[in-house]
Design a protein around this motif. Structure first.
Motif, PDB file in Angstrom:
ATOM      1  N   GLY A  14      -9.796   9.166   7.923  1.00 56.23           N
ATOM      2  CA  GLY A  14     -10.913   8.717   7.086  1.00 56.23           C
ATOM      3  C   GLY A  14     -12.146   8.387   7.915  1.00 56.23           C
ATOM      4  O   GLY A  14     -13.276   8.677   7.517  1.00 56.23           O
ATOM      5  N   ASP A  84      -8.555  15.379   3.567  1.00 58.46           N
ATOM      6  CA  ASP A  84      -8.107  14.177   4.276  1.00 58.46           C
ATOM      7  C   ASP A  84      -6.892  13.622   3.534  1.00 58.46           C
ATOM      8  O   ASP A  84      -7.021  13.086   2.443  1.00 58.46           O
ATOM      9  N   ARG A 123      -7.707  -3.331   9.622  1.00 57.41           N
ATOM     10  CA  ARG A 123      -8.531  -2.427   8.793  1.00 57.41           C
ATOM     11  C   ARG A 123      -9.137  -3.160   7.596  1.00 57.41           C
ATOM     12  O   ARG A 123      -8.490  -3.957   6.952  1.00 57.41           O
ATOM     13  N   ARG A 156      -6.441  -3.041   2.181  1.00 60.83           N
ATOM     14  CA  ARG A 156      -5.640  -2.148   1.342  1.00 60.83           C
ATOM     15  C   ARG A 156      -4.258  -2.735   1.104  1.00 60.83           C
ATOM     16  O   ARG A 156      -3.636  -3.226   2.040  1.00 60.83           O
TER      17      ARG A 156
HETATM   18 ZN    ZN Z   1      -7.593   7.398   5.119  1.00 61.14          ZN
END
Ligand code: ZN
Ligand code: AP5
Length: 214
Positions: A14, A84, A123, A156
């Motif tokens: 990404g 992706d 992240r 996430r």
């Molecule tokens: Zn990703």
């Protein structure tokens, strides 16, 4: 230009997609982002995908193949696209071939599992755009905020360590065979296969990609 980004969860697909989109002016087709958007919108697809994704498992080939077929048929994909997170199983790669969708380059990001577990812990994502940051390695200009919109960043749900380890297991089992698959395609002259050392800094990986794809 048609490009496939291949690599484990957290390998940097990404992140480099953002660079390649800007460089080549082609859209990013991230199946993960599409599924997360469907969950956010509360669609039937989102309802089907949520539990599977939160558990770190793969959504069915049938569902994903249908989704990508529809997306690739759109006008903005006429001059190319950046895949992706797809294909990530042999049946998904076969479906592309059967539908006559060729690719120019397959880029594999090679990163060890332990590096990935560390990356996922830091992240942060902008859910509206799919832009990706890292608290240490790729921080936003303002802490906790997206660079472009100023909106909040989030974690996430599948980035919890035990889920990451499960996703890595599934990667080795179901997606890694695509390395041999596309290397064979390259040997047959059907595409270019590029292996990147994905443990280098973000900018170093981007610079090498630009060189390789020139
Ligand atoms: Zn990703
Ligand atoms: P998806 O969203 O595709 O997740 P993934 O493949 O697991 O990959 P990630 O998005 O986690 O990692 P990435 O390689 O993009 O890394 P990133 O650049 O963010 O899929 C999610 C789920 O959807 C799947 O588990 C499945 O359930 C479902 N799904 C999706 N596609 C499917 C399909 N085709 N078939 C079936 N199911 C499907 O980077 C990670 C972190 O590292 C970031 O914090 C980043 O800032 C940092 N970082 C990146 N590069 C570097 C670097 N060079 N140095 C240091 N840090 C870096």
């Amino acid at each position: 230009m048609r490009i496939i980004l291949l690599g484990a969860p957290g390998a940097g697909k990404g992140t480099q997609a953002q660079f390649l989109m800007a460089k080549f002016g082609i859209p990013q087709i991230s199946t993960g982002d599409m599924l997360r958007a469907a969950i956010k919108a509360g669609t039937e697809l989102g309802k089907q995908a949520k539990q599977v994704m939160d558990a770190g498992q793969l959504v069915s080939d049938e569902l994903i193949i249908g989704l990508v077929k529809e997306r690739i048929a759109q006008d903005d994909c006429k001059s190319g696209f950046l895949l992706d997170g797809f294909p990530r199983t042999i049946p998904q790669a076969d479906a592309m071939k059967e539908n006559g969708v060729s690719v120019d380059s397959v880029i594999e990001f090679d990163v060890a599992d332990e590096v990935i577990v560390d990356r996922m812990a830091g992240r942060r994502v902008h859910s509206g755009s799919g832009r990706v940051y890292h608290l240490v390695y790729n921080p936003p200009k303002v802490a906790g905020k997206d660079d472009e919109t100023g909106e909040d960043l989030s974690i996430r749900p599948d980035d919890e360590e035990s889920t990451v380890r499960k996703r890595l297991g599934i990667y080795h089992e179901q997606t890694k065979p695509l390395v041999d698959y596309y290397q064979a395609e390259a040997t047959a002259g059907n595409c270019k296969y590029i292996t990147m050392d994905g443990t280098q800094a973000v900018e170093a990986v981007s610079a090498q990609l630009a060189e390789q794809l020139a």
